[in-house]
Structures are given as structure tokens and as C-alpha cells.
Design a protein around this motif. Sequence first.
Motif, PDB file in Angstrom:
ATOM      1  N   SER A  84       0.842  -1.192   0.000  1.00  0.00           N
ATOM      2  CA  SER A  84       0.000   0.000   0.000  1.00  0.00           C
ATOM      3  C   SER A  84       0.875   1.239   0.000  1.00  0.00           C
ATOM      4  N   ALA A  85       0.277   2.374  -0.331  1.00  0.00           N
ATOM      5  CA  ALA A  85       1.026   3.632  -0.344  1.00  0.00           C
ATOM      6  C   ALA A  85       1.491   4.009   1.059  1.00  0.00           C
ATOM      7  N   ARG A  86       0.679   3.726   2.068  1.00  0.00           N
ATOM      8  CA  ARG A  86       1.061   4.033   3.451  1.00  0.00           C
ATOM      9  C   ARG A  86       2.284   3.220   3.876  1.00  0.00           C
ATOM     10  N   VAL A  87       2.278   1.935   3.525  1.00  0.00           N
ATOM     11  CA  VAL A  87       3.433   1.080   3.831  1.00  0.00           C
ATOM     12  C   VAL A  87       4.674   1.595   3.106  1.00  0.00           C
ATOM     13  N   ALA A  88       4.507   2.001   1.852  1.00  0.00           N
ATOM     14  CA  ALA A  88       5.632   2.519   1.076  1.00  0.00           C
ATOM     15  C   ALA A  88       6.251   3.737   1.751  1.00  0.00           C
ATOM     16  N   LEU A  89       5.414   4.637   2.236  1.00  0.00           N
ATOM     17  CA  LEU A  89       5.892   5.860   2.877  1.00  0.00           C
ATOM     18  C   LEU A  89       6.616   5.561   4.186  1.00  0.00           C
ATOM     19  N   TYR A  90       5.955   4.829   5.083  1.00  0.00           N
ATOM     20  CA  TYR A  90       6.559   4.571   6.394  1.00  0.00           C
ATOM     21  C   TYR A  90       7.812   3.696   6.291  1.00  0.00           C
ATOM     22  N   ALA A  91       7.798   2.743   5.373  1.00  0.00           N
ATOM     23  CA  ALA A  91       8.967   1.878   5.200  1.00  0.00           C
ATOM     24  C   ALA A  91      10.171   2.682   4.727  1.00  0.00           C
ATOM     25  N   SER A  92       9.930   3.667   3.861  1.00  0.00           N
ATOM     26  CA  SER A  92      11.023   4.510   3.379  1.00  0.00           C
ATOM     27  C   SER A  92      11.625   5.332   4.508  1.00  0.00           C
ATOM     28  N   LEU A  93      10.781   5.893   5.355  1.00  0.00           N
ATOM     29  CA  LEU A  93      11.272   6.698   6.475  1.00  0.00           C
ATOM     30  C   LEU A  93      12.045   5.840   7.474  1.00  0.00           C
ATOM     31  N   ILE A  94      11.536   4.638   7.748  1.00  0.00           N
ATOM     32  CA  ILE A  94      12.234   3.729   8.666  1.00  0.00           C
ATOM     33  C   ILE A  94      13.563   3.291   8.071  1.00  0.00           C
ATOM     34  N   GLY A  95      13.545   2.915   6.787  1.00  0.00           N
ATOM     35  CA  GLY A  95      14.769   2.490   6.116  1.00  0.00           C
ATOM     36  C   GLY A  95      15.811   3.586   6.100  1.00  0.00           C
ATOM     37  N   ALA A  96      15.388   4.833   5.867  1.00  0.00           N
ATOM     38  CA  ALA A  96      16.324   5.968   5.849  1.00  0.00           C
ATOM     39  C   ALA A  96      16.954   6.178   7.215  1.00  0.00           C
ATOM     40  N   ALA A  97      16.141   6.096   8.273  1.00  0.00           N
ATOM     41  CA  ALA A  97      16.657   6.291   9.629  1.00  0.00           C
ATOM     42  C   ALA A  97      17.644   5.185  10.010  1.00  0.00           C
ATOM     43  N   LEU A  98      17.294   3.938   9.691  1.00  0.00           N
ATOM     44  CA  LEU A  98      18.193   2.819   9.981  1.00  0.00           C
ATOM     45  C   LEU A  98      19.512   2.970   9.237  1.00  0.00           C
ATOM     46  N   TYR A  99      19.420   3.369   7.978  1.00  0.00           N
ATOM     47  CA  TYR A  99      20.638   3.505   7.184  1.00  0.00           C
ATOM     48  C   TYR A  99      21.552   4.580   7.770  1.00  0.00           C
ATOM     49  N   PHE A 100      20.970   5.734   8.087  1.00  0.00           N
ATOM     50  CA  PHE A 100      21.782   6.838   8.601  1.00  0.00           C
ATOM     51  C   PHE A 100      22.515   6.431   9.878  1.00  0.00           C
ATOM     52  N   CYS A 101      21.814   5.736  10.765  1.00  0.00           N
ATOM     53  CA  CYS A 101      22.427   5.335  12.047  1.00  0.00           C
ATOM     54  C   CYS A 101      23.510   4.271  11.846  1.00  0.00           C
ATOM     55  N   PHE A 102      23.222   3.262  11.056  1.00  0.00           N
ATOM     56  CA  PHE A 102      24.145   2.121  10.964  1.00  0.00           C
ATOM     57  C   PHE A 102      25.375   2.419  10.108  1.00  0.00           C
ATOM     58  N   THR A 103      25.323   3.433   9.265  1.00  0.00           N
ATOM     59  CA  THR A 103      26.495   3.752   8.459  1.00  0.00           C
ATOM     60  C   THR A 103      27.645   4.278   9.315  1.00  0.00           C
ATOM     61  N   PHE A 104      27.331   4.803  10.500  1.00  0.00           N
ATOM     62  CA  PHE A 104      28.390   5.314  11.367  1.00  0.00           C
ATOM     63  C   PHE A 104      29.187   4.189  12.032  1.00  0.00           C
ATOM     64  N   ILE A 105      28.653   2.979  12.053  1.00  0.00           N
ATOM     65  CA  ILE A 105      29.384   1.876  12.677  1.00  0.00           C
ATOM     66  C   ILE A 105      30.633   1.500  11.881  1.00  0.00           C
ATOM     67  N   PRO A 106      30.551   1.293  10.540  1.00  0.00           N
ATOM     68  CA  PRO A 106      31.797   1.055   9.797  1.00  0.00           C
ATOM     69  C   PRO A 106      32.793   2.202   9.913  1.00  0.00           C
ATOM     70  N   MET A 107      32.301   3.445   9.986  1.00  0.00           N
ATOM     71  CA  MET A 107      33.204   4.584  10.175  1.00  0.00           C
ATOM     72  C   MET A 107      33.947   4.469  11.498  1.00  0.00           C
ATOM     73  N   PHE A 108      33.214   4.124  12.549  1.00  0.00           N
ATOM     74  CA  PHE A 108      33.817   3.966  13.878  1.00  0.00           C
ATOM     75  C   PHE A 108      34.859   2.847  13.879  1.00  0.00           C
ATOM     76  N   ILE A 109      34.502   1.729  13.252  1.00  0.00           N
ATOM     77  CA  ILE A 109      35.419   0.581  13.230  1.00  0.00           C
ATOM     78  C   ILE A 109      36.697   0.925  12.466  1.00  0.00           C
ATOM     79  N   ALA A 110      36.546   1.549  11.304  1.00  0.00           N
ATOM     80  CA  ALA A 110      37.717   1.884  10.488  1.00  0.00           C
ATOM     81  C   ALA A 110      38.615   2.898  11.186  1.00  0.00           C
ATOM     82  N   TYR A 111      38.021   3.907  11.819  1.00  0.00           N
ATOM     83  CA  TYR A 111      38.847   4.912  12.491  1.00  0.00           C
ATOM     84  C   TYR A 111      39.541   4.326  13.719  1.00  0.00           C
ATOM     85  N   SER A 112      38.910   3.348  14.337  1.00  0.00           N
ATOM     86  CA  SER A 112      39.527   2.700  15.503  1.00  0.00           C
ATOM     87  C   SER A 112      40.854   2.061  15.154  1.00  0.00           C
TER      88      SER A 112
END
Length: 499
Positions: free
Chosen positions: A255-283
Motif C-alpha cells: 500500500s502507499a502508506r506502507v511505502a511511505l513509512y517503510a522509506s522513512l524507517i529504512g532511511a533512519a536505519l541507514y543513517f544510524c548504521f552507516t556510522f558503525i563502519p566509520m567507527f570501526i575503520a577509524y579505531s
Amino acid sequence: MLIWFVVIYLFASIGIGLFVATRVHNSKDFAVAGRSLPLPVVAATVFATWFGAEAVFGVSATFVKEGLRGVVADPFGASLCLVIAGLFYGGMLYKLNILTLGDYFRLRFNRTVEVLTTLCIVTSYLGWVSAQIKALGLIFNIVTQDVVSTPVGMVIGALIVLTYTTFGGMLSVAILDFVQLGVIMGGMLYIGQVVAGLTGGVDIVVNHAAAAGKLDFFPQGGVIEWLPFIAAWVTMMLGSVPQQDVFQRVTSAKSARVALYASLIGAALYFCFTFIPMFIAYSATLIDPQRFNALIASDSQRVLPMLVLEHTPVFAQAIFFGAVLSAIMSCSSATLLAPSVAFSENIVRNLLPRLGDHAFLRVMRLTLVGFTLVVLLFALNSDASIFKMVENSYKITLAGAFVPLFLGAFWKRATTQGALAAIVGGVGSWLLIEGLVAEPLIPPQLIGFGISLGAMVVGSLLPQRIGLAAPTADPHARLHHHAAAQTHHVEPLHRHPPR
């Protein structure tokens, strides 16, 4: 043990993908998973849009060298792209019930615009998918300790992803994304915890990065520093919106509602988890400064995997490489599928308008195989870094496809003549400056974007030439009429005759 774990994991992934492929019966199942996926699966596949080679290797390597300022395109621009795409595709384009972005361009303008924008979109995937293939080759080379060379690893990785994607399409991609999401998140969090223990704590790494200026985000200089910064941000944030894989992932929702909310959740998860490889590499620069500072200077993409391989136990290595393989396979499968679907639907179907659905499904699969071979050759012959390959991918869509997409949706006076002027003017100026000016003051894709915007407005307001008129006097009414029709007729927009 590590090699056997990787082999078992790969066979398990192929098995799941092929099992799901038994549920693919038509081109709609193959292209957009039948538009039937629930919120958790769509959120997982939206997250997997970007969390691949670039997020794990490219972004982390760039952060170690340039800090946050160097990764403005990703994750900052990439996350905002997913938000914009969710609002736009979930809110406006979902109800059109179409297979590709090219279908939208045909409905809103004409077939010429459809073909030109599709070519821009398909071309943009060369660098993006090549980056994923290059990363798979890097993993196989590191895990086998140089027994498998990077080029041979690229071939193996391409064949593995091609196998289940060719049979299962978007349905296999989405289900595997959902299954692999747990591996990615759990693996990255676990490795982050292990590495934090080696450095003495997260706060020590963060404080060291801050003292080294790595957490400074905005440029400190004048226009010369700000323009590339803005260009990198805009290229990823806007240039990656008119992308077929983003569109397919969002519109595969039930549904369109699922499409919208899934995109927002996916964007938030991506933004947060991308900092983990950065942290590991800088360590790594704290754990073994001499070893990894030298590696940063020679090949910074190897910092993160070599840190895990040399300073963590075998179990942690298995978790890490399992998570990395999950991320890259999830990302590369959909990005192989997207241009193949777009080319088949918007180029081949124009040449073979009476093609039946089962024959069209075969065309999609054959196109997928052909595109994989092209991408593999491009990856084998490219010396660019993973980060640069991805960052460069969206310059052509920023210059040639974004303006017709958004002004076509939000500006009623946009015409076919304006869209053609935007595509030709944007892409032409970008290519001209890219080819003739060695070090332009303003990034070429930003100039192309500006010219595309101006050409769209001027071309739409000028008297319209015969033959370039929109499909109807009111193209917006045509879109609304088509959307209303789709609420009662759930088949996708196809141009072949009924059986």
C-alpha cells in the motif's frame, strides 16, 4: 573455518533466493514483487538500497582520510534521498501502478522523454553496480588471503548475485534483504563492540576523532570549498531519487502508506548504521597506528577488513564477513535488476510492442545477464575507488532526469518540449564541461542541474513546436485519470495486447 563459513553462507543465500523464485509467475512479480510486501520487508529492502559496498568500505575509508566533511554525500545525502523518494513515490507515483520510472515519463510527456531518461538511468548504474562487484572481489581476496585474486573474486561474486536475481527478481531480492537485515545489524553491532573493547571505549575513539578534526562537518573556507561540498550533497540527495532500484523497492509495498513509512524507517536505519563502519575503520588508527596509517595512504578500502582479520577472533571475523556479504549482496542484486527492468520495459518493449508477458519476462532475465557482463567488464577495468564510483554514478541523473521528474509532477505548465530541453541541456552541458575543463570552479554536475532547470522552465513557457505537445491538453489530468483507473484494475501498465 572462515572460508567454510563464507562458502556455506553464500550457498544458503542462493538457496533462499531460488526457493523464493518459485513464486515468480509474471513480470510484475519479477519487477516489483507483485506490489504485495509488508512494512518490515519493505523497510529492510529500502535500508539495503545503500547499505552495500560504499557504506561498509567506501564511506568508512573516506571518513578515515577526510572526516565527516568528506562523507556529506553518503550517509547524509543518501539518507535524505530515501526520505524524499518515500514521500514522492509513496505519496504520488505509487497510485499510478507502473513498473518503471520510464512509464511515468511516457505518461507525463511522451516516448522520446521515456527513452532518453531511461538511458540516463541505466547508464548511471554502471558505476554503482561495479562498486558492489569490486567490493565482492575485495572480500574474496582478503578472506582467502590472496588465494583468490580480486578480479577472480569479482567474477565469482557477480555469478552468485546473478544466479538468484535472474530467477527470482525483486521478490527474491526483497526476501533476502529481510533475512540478511538481521545478519547485517547484529554483525555490525557485535564487531563495533569488539573493536570498542580493543580501543578502550567508544568515547576514546570519538574524542580522538574530534581532536583530529574528523568530526568537523561544514567547510571552513570560502566558495571554493563550499561548492564541491554542496555538489556532493546535492548529487547524492537529488541525483539518486530518479533511480529505478529506489522506485522498485518503495513501490513493491502492498500500500502507499506502507511505502511511505517503510522509506522513512529504512532511511533512519541507514543513517544510524552507516556510522558503525566509520567507527570501526577509524579505531584502526588507534589500535595499530603504524600499520594502518600506512594502509590508509596506499589503499584505505582495506583498513576495515584488515583490522577485523588481524585483530579479532575467528568468530568475530565470520560475523563481520557474513554481515558484509549480506550488505553487498542485498545492494548489488537490486541494482543489477533495476536497470535491466527499466531497459526491457522502456526500450525493448517499444521495439517489440506485441510481446506477451511470459516472453517479456524472458527478455528481462536475458537483459539482466547482459547488463551483468557489461558491469563486470567495467569493474575489472576501472581504477576508481568504491566511494568515487558510486558518487560519480548519479551525476547524469541529476543533470538529466531529476528536473523532468519533479517539475513534471509539481508544475502543471511543464511540457514535453521543456522536458526534452532539460534533458539535452543538462546532460550536454555536464558532459561538455566534464570533458573540456580540467578543474572547473563550479562542479560540472551542478552546472548541468542548473541548466536543466532553466531549460525546463524556458522550454515549457515558449510556444510549443508541432509534434512536441504533451499527450493531452492537461497531462496532469491524464495522470490522475490513469491513477483512478488503477484503483479498479490492478494490473501494471503494459502495452502488449490482451490474450
